[in-house]
Design an enzyme around this catalytic site. Structure first.
Site, PDB file in Angstrom:
ATOM      1  N   ARG A 350       0.742  -1.406   0.005  1.00 36.48           N
ATOM      2  CA  ARG A 350       0.139   0.142   0.004  1.00 36.48           C
ATOM      3  C   ARG A 350       0.733   1.264   0.037  1.00 36.48           C
ATOM      4  NH1 ARG A 350      -4.257   1.523   4.315  1.00 36.48           N
ATOM      5  NH2 ARG A 350      -5.768  -0.103   4.607  1.00 36.48           N
ATOM      6  N   ARG A 356      -8.608   7.353   6.607  1.00 32.80           N
ATOM      7  CA  ARG A 356      -9.811   7.221   7.204  1.00 32.80           C
ATOM      8  C   ARG A 356      -8.615   6.701   8.313  1.00 32.80           C
ATOM      9  NH1 ARG A 356     -12.169   2.263   5.524  1.00 32.80           N
ATOM     10  NH2 ARG A 356     -13.707   2.211   4.275  1.00 32.80           N
ATOM     11  N   ASP A 357      -8.151   5.510   8.194  1.00 36.63           N
ATOM     12  CA  ASP A 357      -7.041   4.931   8.660  1.00 36.63           C
ATOM     13  C   ASP A 357      -5.714   6.288   9.171  1.00 36.63           C
ATOM     14  OD1 ASP A 357      -7.786   2.994   7.963  1.00 36.63           O
ATOM     15  OD2 ASP A 357      -5.985   2.129   6.856  1.00 36.63           O
ATOM     16  N   ASP A 489     -15.437  -1.729   5.569  1.00 39.16           N
ATOM     17  CA  ASP A 489     -14.559  -1.595   4.214  1.00 39.16           C
ATOM     18  C   ASP A 489     -15.600  -3.318   3.677  1.00 39.16           C
ATOM     19  OD1 ASP A 489     -12.410   0.228   4.122  1.00 39.16           O
ATOM     20  OD2 ASP A 489     -10.726  -1.591   4.537  1.00 39.16           O
ATOM     21  N   LYS A 632     -12.501 -11.294  11.046  1.00 33.92           N
ATOM     22  CA  LYS A 632     -12.662  -9.977  11.033  1.00 33.92           C
ATOM     23  C   LYS A 632     -14.027  -9.374  10.626  1.00 33.92           C
ATOM     24  CE  LYS A 632     -10.091  -8.638   7.399  1.00 33.92           C
ATOM     25  NZ  LYS A 632      -8.656  -8.666   7.391  1.00 33.92           N
ATOM     26  N   GLU A 633     -14.372  -8.719   9.313  1.00 35.62           N
ATOM     27  CA  GLU A 633     -15.745  -8.523   9.295  1.00 35.62           C
ATOM     28  C   GLU A 633     -17.045  -8.413  10.124  1.00 35.62           C
ATOM     29  OE1 GLU A 633     -12.813  -7.124   7.139  1.00 35.62           O
ATOM     30  OE2 GLU A 633     -12.667  -5.100   7.223  1.00 35.62           O
ATOM     31  N   THR A 705      -3.334  -1.289  13.202  1.00 38.46           N
ATOM     32  CA  THR A 705      -4.213  -0.811  13.143  1.00 38.46           C
ATOM     33  C   THR A 705      -4.763   0.388  13.865  1.00 38.46           C
ATOM     34  OG1 THR A 705      -6.009  -2.106  14.083  1.00 38.46           O
ATOM     35  CG2 THR A 705      -3.255  -2.662  14.982  1.00 38.46           C
ATOM     36  N   GLY A 706      -6.005   0.310  13.342  1.00 37.33           N
ATOM     37  CA  GLY A 706      -6.512   1.877  13.738  1.00 37.33           C
ATOM     38  C   GLY A 706      -6.800   1.346  15.432  1.00 37.33           C
TER      39      GLY A 706
HETATM   40  C1  GLC Z   1      -8.727  -2.726   8.405  1.00 38.34           C
HETATM   41  C2  GLC Z   1      -8.725  -0.945   6.966  1.00 38.34           C
HETATM   42  C3  GLC Z   1      -9.859  -0.292   7.801  1.00 38.34           C
HETATM   43  C4  GLC Z   1     -11.192  -0.086   7.676  1.00 38.34           C
HETATM   44  C5  GLC Z   1     -11.385  -1.285   8.683  1.00 38.34           C
HETATM   45  C6  GLC Z   1     -12.775  -2.062   9.033  1.00 38.34           C
HETATM   46  O1  GLC Z   1      -8.637  -2.133   9.310  1.00 38.34           O
HETATM   47  O2  GLC Z   1      -7.795  -0.339   7.317  1.00 38.34           O
HETATM   48  O3  GLC Z   1      -9.921   1.236   6.519  1.00 38.34           O
HETATM   49  O4  GLC Z   1     -11.371   0.791   8.199  1.00 38.34           O
HETATM   50  O5  GLC Z   1     -10.495  -3.159   8.184  1.00 38.34           O
HETATM   51  O6  GLC Z   1     -13.400  -2.800   6.882  1.00 38.34           O
END
Ligand code: GLC
Length: 810
Positions: A350, A356-357, A489, A632-633, A705-706
């Protein structure tokens, strides 16, 4: 099983059992010259880009190999080992190792057969090369003959991917030379005589402070046939055979040999960098003075420790203290500086800053180094497009005023980002607010900053345009469109689909604009923002609240995502936490939704992003379905979101819950269950597998990571209750009733605050009495004019002296 412990005095994490469940890493240097090193000296180095400037090889997703290896050999019996446990891996009942990961350095000590060794790895402050200072001591009582070998495996060329896969080319462009103190590697060296000299790269691997006995510049010759880094034939033989590479695989290997009387120590330095021969010579000659590294390490420590010194907490919870004082703070700086550049998971492809990060990453360091934050805030503002949207990826070469954007084919091609995200520019509101509130520097709002593509404006107007972008991109029902995606994402709601998270972010943005407009006495803006806020509030109420929860979104086909009773994904964490953070939910509703979250989403390792995971009922666009359940998500514990639930609970004054979430997902609190967690106990990772996984509790994607910044904000603003605004500081801790007292030392606008919080009656929040320098502070009228008087927990900046004794009785 535990593998190490925190040393808070030295700000180090000490690994005394080297067979950690994963490579536990540290960051050295900066992206200008970056180095990632594991507790077993695995890892890689690069110049400027992990993907395009790779200096040494690392094989991702393998056994943490290769790395920065120092081999030791007993020249009398031929036995050999390494200064880090791996790669040789001697039996742990004979070999002792202690790795200290510190701020910008890693030191690995080993004891084997009465030889004590110490390898100290770092990149000097502002330098673009790296140093491995080695000390070898005879801790036995008989004289010894020792050989030491330093080894690196160079890449054949700087592009990581080319080096890995395009072997028909990369293996035929490089060769090595021996130059008395170093191995010099050249790439495309004939081009030195061509017009385009910039193709040529040269790297060096040197030895200073000792004499090179033998050398080798060819990997095959160093390792030998069918051997590995753990048993190189040349180390076994006790000498390097002088082969230099001409095609195939280069390496840098240097050998020095010495006698050691009992208690005697030998010191020398290996050096690595991407430099031309003359520069390499210059660097090597400086390190002939082997005391230089000590001075450089002191400088590094001073730099880092002074960055971390602006907040020091002493609460009854050591895990919390270790994270807030050192490790979470350090990780916030690392993510701030490195973005998502390179780790043992990210190979560095990247090539820029995710909008946003990065805007969120800034929040993690504002309370520690607001000036460093300011520079990046301005940089990110300058990556906002003139129509108010933000560049999803800001190139490292960002050139404000002249950038192409997602509308342009050239941008899409060079970044891979086809369109705008719904949330990117909205992150500016909490970030700018935090900076202005921490520093009181509201003049920033009037500073003129360019747009990415054309034109310039005051920061205040940049913010207005960010709101304008959301208002110009509405989807169905008049809510902000989900666009490409929002924070998540994996949520593709469709171009006209709408995101409730974004609606709440926008609601919060209006609130911040109202505060700024009041401060600026700009009543027209204040009125307009209030009107919009109320208008959106009504739509949110009508469309986003169903039964007992906020839904997650509405797709462009008008399918509501996250409703009660849906077979999957019927409750989502972020819309509930953000309903509280944005100020949309009142106290009663806030408590009710967070109770629901606790019931439906909390697990022993933190709250899940949503539940149940998608398996069969995902809408078209729910990319989370691609992941295994609880990953993950897709219903995993997405750790970044823990910061928001911690903050939301704390804003409601529920300290026990806030700290419960904090500790469930806190790396330090998982020190004893490292085999479950896998990742470093001193750094956050991106997510933890949850209840559906046979490996519940296993964490992944370390360091960049955020999570670092959101948990920091949740802890500092939320749990510790340090909530500055333009005119002063509110002190509203939210803690478990078992915390009977704690202290904080904080720098605030150049002044020192020594804060003591007393909680003898075991409250979770609230203020009975606030005393500043011996005087009780009475409740203040709200500084920005209207509203109810502030409670007694507010300290106007105007009453602060240079050093202040502050006591809050809860
Ligand atoms: C990852 C991405 C971030 C996104 C998150 C949730 O951490 O870097 O941009 O907000 O996933 O999908």
């Amino acid at each position: 099983m535990k593998y190490g412990y925190f040393d808070p005095e030295k700000r180090e994490y000490v690994i005394d059992k080297p067979d950690t469940p994963a490579p536990w890493a540290n960051y050295l240097g900066s992206p200008a010259y970056g180095a990632i090193i594991s507790n077993n000296a695995g890892g890689y180095s690069f110049v400027k880009s992990g993907a395009a400037g790779r200096l040494i090889r690392y094989r991702f997703n393998e056994q943490d190999r290769p790395g920065r290896y120092v081999y030791l050999r007993d020249d009398e019996d031929g036995d050999y080992w390494s200064a880090s446990w791996q790669p040789v891996g001697k039996p742990l009942n004979q070999y002792k190792s202690i790795c200290r990961h510190g701020t910008g350095y890693t030191q690995i000590e080993a004891d084997y057969k009465d030889i004590h060794s110490q390898a100290l790895y770092y990149v000097p402050q502002d330098a673009d090369y790296e140093v491995w200072k080695v000390k070898v001591t005879n801790s036995g009582n008989k004289a010894r003959k020792i050989s030491c070998f330093g080894f690196v495996e160079f890449t054949c060329e700087s592009f990581y991917e080319q080096d890995q896969v395009n072997l028909q080319y990369t293996q035929f462009i490089t060769r090595t030379y021996f130059k008395e103190k170093f191995i010099l590697q050249t790439i495309n060296e004939n081009c030195l005589n061509a017009v385009n000299e910039s193709r040529v790269d040269t790297r060096f691997f040197a030895l200073a402070g000792a004499k090179v006995a033998t050398y080798c510049g060819d990997r095959a010759a160093f390792l030998g046939k069918y051997r590995d880094y753990g048993n190189p034939v040349s180390v076994e033989n006790g000498k390097l055979d002088g082969t230099l590479n001409y095609n195939m695989n280069p390496c840098g290997a240097l050998h020095t040999a010495f006698d050691l009387a009992p208690n005697e120590t030998k010191e020398f330095v290996f050096l690595l960098g991407q430099k031309r021969e003359a520069q390499a010579n210059e660097i090597v000659s400086r390190y002939e003075d082997t005391s230089l590294p000590e001075k450089e390490i002191d400088k590094l420590k001073t730099y880092w420790h002074s960055r971390l010194a602006n907040l020091k907490v002493n609460t009854p919870d050591d895990n919390f203290n270790n994270m807030i004082n050192t490790w979470n703070a350090y990780q916030c700086f690392i993510t701030f500086v490195w973005s998502r550049a390179a780790s043992l998971t990210y190979c560095g492809q990247r090539n820029g800053y995710g909008y946003r990060d990065t805007v969120q990453d800034i929040q993690g360091i504002i309370h520690l180094d607001p000036e460093m934050a300011l520079e990046k805030i301005k940089f990110m503002i300058s990556a906002q497009v003139n129509h108010g949207g933000a560049l999803p990826l800001v190139k490292y070469s960002h050139n404000p005023g002249h950038e192409d954007k997602p509308e342009d084919e050239s941008y899409r091609k060079s970044t891979g980002h086809p369109s705008y995200r719904a949330d990117d520019a909205l992150w500016l509101f909490p970030t700018v607010w935090k900076y202005v509130a921490e520093t009181g520097n509201a003049a920033l709002l009037d500073e003129v900053i360019p747009y990415a593509d054309k034109g310039k404006d005051t920061l205040f107007n940049h913010l207005k345009k960010a709101i304008g972008f959301s208002l110009n991109n509405l989807g169905i029902h008049g809510l902000p469109a989900g666009l490409h995606a929002d924070w998540n994402d994996c949520l593709r709601l469709g171009a006209k689909g709408v995101s409730v998270f974004v609606a709440l972010q926008l609601y919060y943005a209006f609130e911040i604009m109202i505060r700024f407009a009041k401060y600026k006495k700009d009543s027209a803006t204040e009125k307009e923002m209030t009107k919009q806020k109320d208008r959106f509030g009504k739509i949110i109420e009508e469309r986003c609240w169903k039964d007992d929860r906020f839904v997650r979104g509405i797709t462009e086909h008008d399918v509501t995502v996250g409703k009660k009773g849906d077979p999957e994904a019927n409750i989502w964490l972020n819309p509930q936490s953000w309903a509280v953070i944005s100020g949309y939910a009142d106290e009663a509703r806030g408590k009710a939704i967070l109770d629901l979250v606790h019931k439906e989403l909390n697990t022993k390792y933190g709250a899940r992003i949503m539940s149940p995971s998608y398996r069969k009922h995902a809408f078209d666009g729910a990319l989370a379905l691609l992941f295994n359940p609880s990953t993950k998500e897709n219903g995993g514990i997405f750790l970044q979101t823990q910061g928001w639930i911690i903050l939301a609970e704390a804003l409601l004054g529920r300290g026990a819950r806030a700290v419960e979430y904090y500790l469930e997902s806190c790396p330090a609190a998982q020190n004893e269950i490292a085999d479950t967690r896998l990742m470093e106990p001193y750094a956050y990772s991106q997510f933890t597998e949850s209840v559906d996984s046979p490996f519940e509790g296993r964490s992944h994607v370390h360091w960049l990571t955020g999570t670092a910044s959101t948990v920091m904000v949740g802890s500092v603003e939320g749990i510790l209750g340090l909530r500055p605004d333009i005119d002063g500081l509110r002190l509203s801790p939210a803690i478990p009733s078992s915390w009977k007292s704690f202290t904080m030392e904080k720098s605030f606008r150049g002044k020192k605050l020594n804060i003591k919080v007393n909680n003898p009656d075991g409250h979770e929040s609230g203020c009975k009495k606030l005393t500043v320098n011996g005087t009780v502070v009475e409740p203040q009228p709200s500084p920005q004019g209207e509203g109810s008087p502030l409670e007694g927990d507010y300290i106007p900046a105007s009453i602060l002296k240079q050093e202040n004794e502050i006591v809050l009785d809860m």
